[in-house]
Design a protein around this motif. Structure first.
Motif, mmCIF file in Angstrom:
data_model
loop_
_atom_site.group_PDB
_atom_site.id
_atom_site.type_symbol
_atom_site.label_atom_id
_atom_site.label_comp_id
_atom_site.label_asym_id
_atom_site.label_seq_id
_atom_site.Cartn_x
_atom_site.Cartn_y
_atom_site.Cartn_z
ATOM 1 N N LYS A 259 -28.027 -2.248 15.779
ATOM 2 C CA LYS A 259 -28.415 -3.559 15.276
ATOM 3 C C LYS A 259 -27.239 -4.161 14.500
ATOM 4 O O LYS A 259 -26.449 -3.435 13.879
ATOM 5 N N ARG A 260 -27.132 -5.465 14.547
ATOM 6 C CA ARG A 260 -26.064 -6.126 13.801
ATOM 7 C C ARG A 260 -26.223 -5.832 12.301
ATOM 8 O O ARG A 260 -27.335 -5.853 11.774
ATOM 9 N N ILE A 261 -25.114 -5.548 11.667
ATOM 10 C CA ILE A 261 -25.132 -5.209 10.246
ATOM 11 C C ILE A 261 -25.500 -6.429 9.411
ATOM 12 O O ILE A 261 -24.980 -7.528 9.624
ATOM 13 N N ILE A 262 -26.391 -6.228 8.468
ATOM 14 C CA ILE A 262 -26.702 -7.259 7.481
ATOM 15 C C ILE A 262 -25.916 -6.928 6.220
ATOM 16 O O ILE A 262 -26.190 -5.938 5.536
ATOM 17 N N MET A 263 -24.877 -7.726 5.936
ATOM 18 C CA MET A 263 -24.056 -7.493 4.746
ATOM 19 C C MET A 263 -24.785 -8.016 3.515
ATOM 20 O O MET A 263 -25.311 -9.129 3.518
ATOM 21 N N THR A 264 -24.822 -7.204 2.478
ATOM 22 C CA THR A 264 -25.547 -7.574 1.269
ATOM 23 C C THR A 264 -24.678 -7.391 0.038
ATOM 24 O O THR A 264 -23.733 -6.605 0.043
ATOM 25 N N THR A 265 -25.008 -8.122 -1.022
ATOM 26 C CA THR A 265 -24.371 -7.861 -2.310
ATOM 27 C C THR A 265 -25.086 -6.730 -3.037
ATOM 28 O O THR A 265 -24.489 -6.062 -3.880
ATOM 29 N N GLU A 266 -26.362 -6.469 -2.671
ATOM 30 C CA GLU A 266 -27.115 -5.395 -3.323
ATOM 31 C C GLU A 266 -26.648 -4.013 -2.855
ATOM 32 O O GLU A 266 -26.763 -3.028 -3.587
ATOM 33 N N GLY A 267 -26.161 -3.912 -1.610
ATOM 34 C CA GLY A 267 -25.725 -2.634 -1.086
ATOM 35 C C GLY A 267 -26.894 -1.679 -0.907
ATOM 36 O O GLY A 267 -27.987 -2.071 -0.513
ATOM 37 N N ILE A 268 -26.675 -0.405 -1.197
ATOM 38 C CA ILE A 268 -27.715 0.604 -1.041
ATOM 39 C C ILE A 268 -28.031 1.212 -2.396
ATOM 40 O O ILE A 268 -27.262 1.119 -3.345
ATOM 41 N N THR A 269 -29.176 1.884 -2.474
ATOM 42 C CA THR A 269 -29.563 2.555 -3.713
ATOM 43 C C THR A 269 -29.971 3.980 -3.405
ATOM 44 O O THR A 269 -30.825 4.226 -2.564
ATOM 45 N N ASN A 270 -29.302 4.919 -4.049
ATOM 46 C CA ASN A 270 -29.701 6.324 -4.013
ATOM 47 C C ASN A 270 -29.987 6.814 -2.607
ATOM 48 O O ASN A 270 -31.128 7.063 -2.226
ATOM 49 N N ALA A 271 -28.918 6.951 -1.819
ATOM 50 C CA ALA A 271 -29.044 7.360 -0.435
ATOM 51 C C ALA A 271 -29.821 8.663 -0.299
ATOM 52 O O ALA A 271 -29.521 9.661 -0.936
ATOM 53 N N GLY A 272 -30.850 8.613 0.548
ATOM 54 C CA GLY A 272 -31.656 9.797 0.800
ATOM 55 C C GLY A 272 -32.634 10.131 -0.299
ATOM 56 O O GLY A 272 -33.374 11.099 -0.214
ATOM 57 N N GLY A 273 -32.645 9.320 -1.360
ATOM 58 C CA GLY A 273 -33.502 9.624 -2.495
ATOM 59 C C GLY A 273 -34.892 9.069 -2.329
ATOM 60 O O GLY A 273 -35.203 8.375 -1.398
ATOM 61 N N MET B 2 0.862 -1.185 0.000
ATOM 62 C CA MET B 2 0.000 0.000 0.000
ATOM 63 C C MET B 2 0.895 1.230 0.000
ATOM 64 O O MET B 2 1.600 1.495 0.975
ATOM 65 N N ASN B 3 0.849 1.982 -1.083
ATOM 66 C CA ASN B 3 1.728 3.132 -1.256
ATOM 67 C C ASN B 3 1.014 4.467 -1.132
ATOM 68 O O ASN B 3 1.638 5.485 -0.856
ATOM 69 N N ASP B 4 -0.288 4.470 -1.384
ATOM 70 C CA ASP B 4 -1.033 5.731 -1.361
ATOM 71 C C ASP B 4 -2.457 5.480 -0.914
ATOM 72 O O ASP B 4 -2.869 4.341 -0.676
ATOM 73 N N TRP B 5 -3.195 6.575 -0.784
ATOM 74 C CA TRP B 5 -4.612 6.504 -0.458
ATOM 75 C C TRP B 5 -5.418 7.065 -1.628
ATOM 76 O O TRP B 5 -4.898 7.837 -2.452
ATOM 77 N N LEU B 6 -6.692 6.711 -1.695
ATOM 78 C CA LEU B 6 -7.573 7.144 -2.768
ATOM 79 C C LEU B 6 -8.719 7.962 -2.202
ATOM 80 O O LEU B 6 -9.066 7.845 -1.023
ATOM 81 N N CYS B 7 -9.330 8.782 -3.055
ATOM 82 C CA CYS B 7 -10.466 9.607 -2.653
ATOM 83 C C CYS B 7 -11.555 9.533 -3.704
ATOM 84 O O CYS B 7 -11.283 9.677 -4.908
ATOM 85 N N PHE B 8 -12.784 9.303 -3.252
ATOM 86 C CA PHE B 8 -13.963 9.256 -4.113
ATOM 87 C C PHE B 8 -15.035 10.151 -3.492
ATOM 88 O O PHE B 8 -15.073 10.333 -2.273
ATOM 89 N N SER B 9 -15.924 10.676 -4.314
ATOM 90 C CA SER B 9 -17.026 11.474 -3.777
ATOM 91 C C SER B 9 -18.324 11.129 -4.494
ATOM 92 O O SER B 9 -18.326 10.648 -5.629
ATOM 93 N N SER B 10 -19.438 11.385 -3.782
ATOM 94 C CA SER B 10 -20.752 11.044 -4.316
ATOM 95 C C SER B 10 -21.819 11.865 -3.619
ATOM 96 O O SER B 10 -21.697 12.169 -2.428
ATOM 97 N N ASP B 11 -22.881 12.204 -4.345
ATOM 98 C CA ASP B 11 -24.020 12.863 -3.700
ATOM 99 C C ASP B 11 -25.163 11.894 -3.451
ATOM 100 O O ASP B 11 -26.207 12.284 -2.940
ATOM 101 N N ASN B 12 -24.961 10.599 -3.799
ATOM 102 C CA ASN B 12 -26.011 9.603 -3.554
ATOM 103 C C ASN B 12 -25.449 8.246 -3.115
ATOM 104 O O ASN B 12 -26.209 7.318 -2.903
ATOM 105 N N MET B 13 -24.134 8.131 -3.016
ATOM 106 C CA MET B 13 -23.428 6.917 -2.611
ATOM 107 C C MET B 13 -23.639 5.749 -3.582
ATOM 108 O O MET B 13 -23.390 4.590 -3.233
ATOM 109 N N VAL B 14 -24.082 6.055 -4.786
ATOM 110 C CA VAL B 14 -24.177 5.062 -5.848
ATOM 111 C C VAL B 14 -23.232 5.420 -6.989
ATOM 112 O O VAL B 14 -22.474 4.574 -7.475
ATOM 113 N N ASN B 15 -23.270 6.675 -7.413
ATOM 114 C CA ASN B 15 -22.364 7.147 -8.452
ATOM 115 C C ASN B 15 -21.159 7.798 -7.783
ATOM 116 O O ASN B 15 -21.291 8.832 -7.115
#
Length: 301
Positions: free
Chosen positions: A287-301, A48-61
């Motif tokens: 609550k215990r986290i339920i891990m999913t392959t679907e994840g989330i869709t359009n946070a807050g939308g 691991m040589n560096d860190w990465l940064c991502f941004s999103s207004d809906n946590m999908v894109n």
């Protein structure tokens, strides 16, 4: 160049291996900072040589930004971009990162600063914020790992970190020096990967629990303790020996970030960040986290 990625379920970033998430919300945008696993083919070790940064207004894109920080941007470090934590204060953004110290035995924590959440970040001190010689006597050269920072309601900032032992200290308002001694917190099967947050008057300290790591957590009404262990929050995540949680509230909902080894070719040294929903019980426990392959869709939308 900025790249755009449509995340269809978990893991959310699929063109690179990502690990050890740290997340902030700024101007209605989620900024995700990750470690970056890139061992050569045939090598099963942490590279691991560096860190990465991502941004999103809906946590999908997710939009990928240029690399904001490298381990060797800390001139006093020999490398190794371990888990980190980003936090904002007074219009600036502070990045606390665990690296290998070049001249003092063991790992160390540096702090970098930027005027924009996507960076670029530069070393705020020119030396380590925390190094091995600042700890209570220990032979554990991995002790200074995985920092997490919280600014309390009264403006006092705290940093927690550690491997096998959980340490904490106050930070000065400058965010670049310790304000007082280093203390320890006794937690069951504490491994590493601490994450601190506060909600509804409770302090929550989640962390990698045991080996291979689940995520467990403790709660307290006072950041200085006593901390009450509350049990498992997240089970072992896929074919991966480690985990490091991040928890945020965004647009009225709560989210849990973690990593697993779910991408093709993935594993403990080629990890990938995921997101699932987090819910609180009426007594403040999570609550215990339920891990999913679907994840989330359009946070807050």
């Amino acid at each position: 160049m900025e790249n755009y990625e449509l995340a269809v379920g978990n893991p959310i970033i699929r063109h690179k291996y990502t690990a050890d998430p740290s997340v902030i919300v700024h101007n209605n945008t989620v900024y995700l900072y990750t470690g970056h696993d890139e061992p050569p083919e045939g090598v099963n070790d942490y590279v691991m040589n560096d860190w990465l940064c991502f941004s999103s207004d809906n946590m999908v894109n997710w939009k990928e930004h240029p690399v904001p920080l490298k381990a060797k941007d800390f001139a006093w470090a020999s490398g190794d971009a371990y888990a980190s934590k980003i936090i904002s204060r007074d219009g600036k953004f502070y990045w606390y990162a665990a690296v290998t110290h070049a001249t003092i035995k063991g790992k160390a924590i540096g702090v970098a600063v930027a005027d924009h959440p996507a960076g670029p970040f530069t070393d705020a001190l020119g030396y380590a914020l925390i190094s091995q010689d600042m700890l209570p006597p220990t032979d554990n050269e991995m002790a200074n790992m995985d920092p997490t920072v919280l600014i309390d309601d009264d403006g006092q900032a705290y940093i927690f970190w550690g491997r096998l032992t959980c340490y904490y200290a106050r930070l000065n308002k400058s965010m670049t020096s310790l304000d007082g001694p280093v203390h320890t917190v006794s937690l069951p099967d504490f491994m590493e990967g601490a994450h601190l947050h506060k909600a509804n008057g409770w302090y929550y300290l989640a962390y990698g629990y045991g080996s291979p790591e689940k995520v467990a957590y403790a709660m307290s009404r006072d950041i200085n303790g006593p901390w009450e262990f509350k049990g498992i929050l997240n089970e072992i995540a896929g074919n991966c020996e480690t985990n490091r949680p991040a928890i945020i509230e965004f647009k009225g909902e709560n989210y849990f970030f973690y990593h697993n080894g779910a991408l093709k070719g993935g594993g403990s040294h080629r990890r990938s960040v995921c997101i699932d929903h987090l819910y609180y019980n009426t007594d403040g426990t999570m609550k215990r986290i339920i891990m999913t392959t679907e994840g989330i869709t359009n946070a807050g939308g």
